[in-house]
Scaffold this motif. Structure first.
Motif, short mmCIF file in Angstrom:
data_model
loop_
_atom_site.label_atom_id
_atom_site.label_comp_id
_atom_site.label_asym_id
_atom_site.label_seq_id
_atom_site.Cartn_x
_atom_site.Cartn_y
_atom_site.Cartn_z
N PRO A 187 0.83 -1.21 0.00
CA PRO A 187 0.00 0.00 0.00
C PRO A 187 0.86 1.26 0.00
O PRO A 187 1.78 1.39 0.81
N MET A 188 0.57 2.17 -0.92
CA MET A 188 1.36 3.39 -1.09
C MET A 188 0.45 4.61 -1.02
O MET A 188 -0.75 4.52 -1.31
N PRO A 189 1.00 5.77 -0.73
CA PRO A 189 0.18 7.00 -0.65
C PRO A 189 -0.06 7.61 -2.04
O PRO A 189 0.41 8.70 -2.36
N LEU A 205 1.95 4.38 5.15
CA LEU A 205 2.06 3.69 3.87
C LEU A 205 3.51 3.72 3.35
O LEU A 205 4.30 4.56 3.73
N THR A 206 3.81 2.78 2.47
CA THR A 206 5.16 2.67 1.91
C THR A 206 5.35 3.71 0.81
O THR A 206 4.54 3.78 -0.11
N PRO A 207 6.40 4.52 0.87
CA PRO A 207 6.63 5.50 -0.19
C PRO A 207 6.74 4.85 -1.57
O PRO A 207 7.29 3.74 -1.70
N CYS A 208 6.25 5.53 -2.57
CA CYS A 208 6.28 4.99 -3.93
C CYS A 208 7.71 4.71 -4.38
O CYS A 208 7.97 3.73 -5.10
N GLU A 211 8.84 1.28 -3.27
CA GLU A 211 8.25 0.19 -4.05
C GLU A 211 8.85 0.15 -5.45
O GLU A 211 9.03 -0.93 -6.01
N ALA A 212 9.15 1.32 -6.02
CA ALA A 212 9.82 1.33 -7.32
C ALA A 212 11.19 0.67 -7.22
O ALA A 212 11.58 -0.12 -8.10
#
Length: 224
Positions: A187-189, A205-208, A211-212
Motif C-alpha cells: 500500500p502506497m500513498p 504507507l510505503t513511499p512509492c 516500491e519502485a
C-alpha cells in the motif's frame, strides 16, 4: 569493449504514484524512458526530475489507454526510432467510485473495463513485437488484490480480468519471450488509493520510491 546499448523503457501511469517513481528511477539509471500518462503537468515534472538527476531527457506521451489510434502511432514511433522496447512497466489504472455491485453506474463500469482491461489488451497487442525485438524484452503488470472485496466491483473486476489476460500471455510467452511478470506493490500513498481510503493515515504507507526500488531490484534478480 563496446558499451551496452541504452535500455529503452516505457512506463504507463508515469505522471504520478508508482509509475512516476519507477520512471524516475529508470531515467536516473540512464534508461531512455518513454513516459505515458494523461496528465501533462505530471509528465513535465517527471522530465524535470530525471534531467535534474543527470538522466537522459525522457520522451513524454500524453495519451489515454482508450486511444487506439494514439497507441498505434506510439508503437510506430518507437519502432521507427529504436526498433525495440527492453522494458514495459504498466502501472496505469482507472479507479472507479466505490459502489455496491447492484448499483454500479454503467459509465463507471464501462470506463474501468475500457482503461484497465481493454487498455491492457491494447498495450499487449501494440508492444509485443517491440518487446520480442529486444534481446531480453520484459513486461511488468502492476497487480492489485482488491478483486472480490465489498464495493470494489468495477475496479476489482477489471483489474482481475486484466491480470488474467497478462498471466495467459506470460504462459504463452514463457519459452519464446517476452518475459511477462506481475508485481503486487505494498500500500502506497497514491492518488488512486486516496480515492478509496480518503481518511487514511498516509504516513503509515510505503513511499512509492521504495516500491519502485523493490520492483527494479526484483527485475535485476530475475535477470540474474
Amino acid at each position: 569493449m563496446t558499451a551496452a546499448p541504452q535500455r529503452i523503457s516505457l512506463v504507463t501511469g508515469a505522471s504520478r504514484g508508482l509509475g512516476f517513481a519507477t520512471a524516475l528511477a529508470l531515467g536516473t539509471r540512464g534508461d531512455q524512458v518513454v513516459a505515458l500518462a494523461r496528465t501533462v503537468g505530471g509528465l513535465e515534472e517527471l522530465a524535470d526530475a530525471i534531467e535534474a538527476a543527470g538522466g537522459p531527457t525522457p520522451t513524454l506521451v500524453p495519451l489515454s489507454l482508450d486511444d487506439d489510434g494514439g497507441l498505434q502511432r506510439l508503437g510506430l514511433a518507437i519502432h521507427q526510432r529504436w526498433g525495440r522496447l527492453d522494458l514495459v512497466v504498466h502501472a496505469a489504472a482507472h479507479a472507479a467510485p466505490l459502489a455496491p455491485a447492484p448499483h454500479l453506474a454503467d459509465k463507471d463500469f464501462d470506463t474501468s473495463v475500457e482503461i484497465n482491461l481493454r487498455g491492457t489488451r491494447r498495450l499487449i497487442a501494440m508492444l509485443h513485437p517491440l518487446l520480442v525485438a529486444a534481446p531480453a524484452g520484459r513486461f511488468v503488470y502492476v497487480a492489485d488484490d482488491r478483486a472480490g472485496r465489498p464495493f470494489y466491483g468495477a475496479y476489482g473486476a477489471s483489474k482481475a480480468a486484466a491480470e488474467s489476460l497478462v498471466r495467459s500471455w506470460a504462459a504463452e510467452s514463457a519459452r519464446i519471450g517476452p518475459e511477462v511478470l506481475t508485481f503486487a506493490p505494498s500500500p502506497m500513498p497514491t492518488a488512486l488509493r486516496a480515492r478509496f481510503y480518503p481518511g487514511e493515515d498516509r504516513s503509515t504507507l510505503t513511499p512509492c520510491a521504495e516500491e519502485a526500488a523493490r520492483l527494479l531490484a526484483r527485475l535485476e534478480t530475475v535477470a540474474a
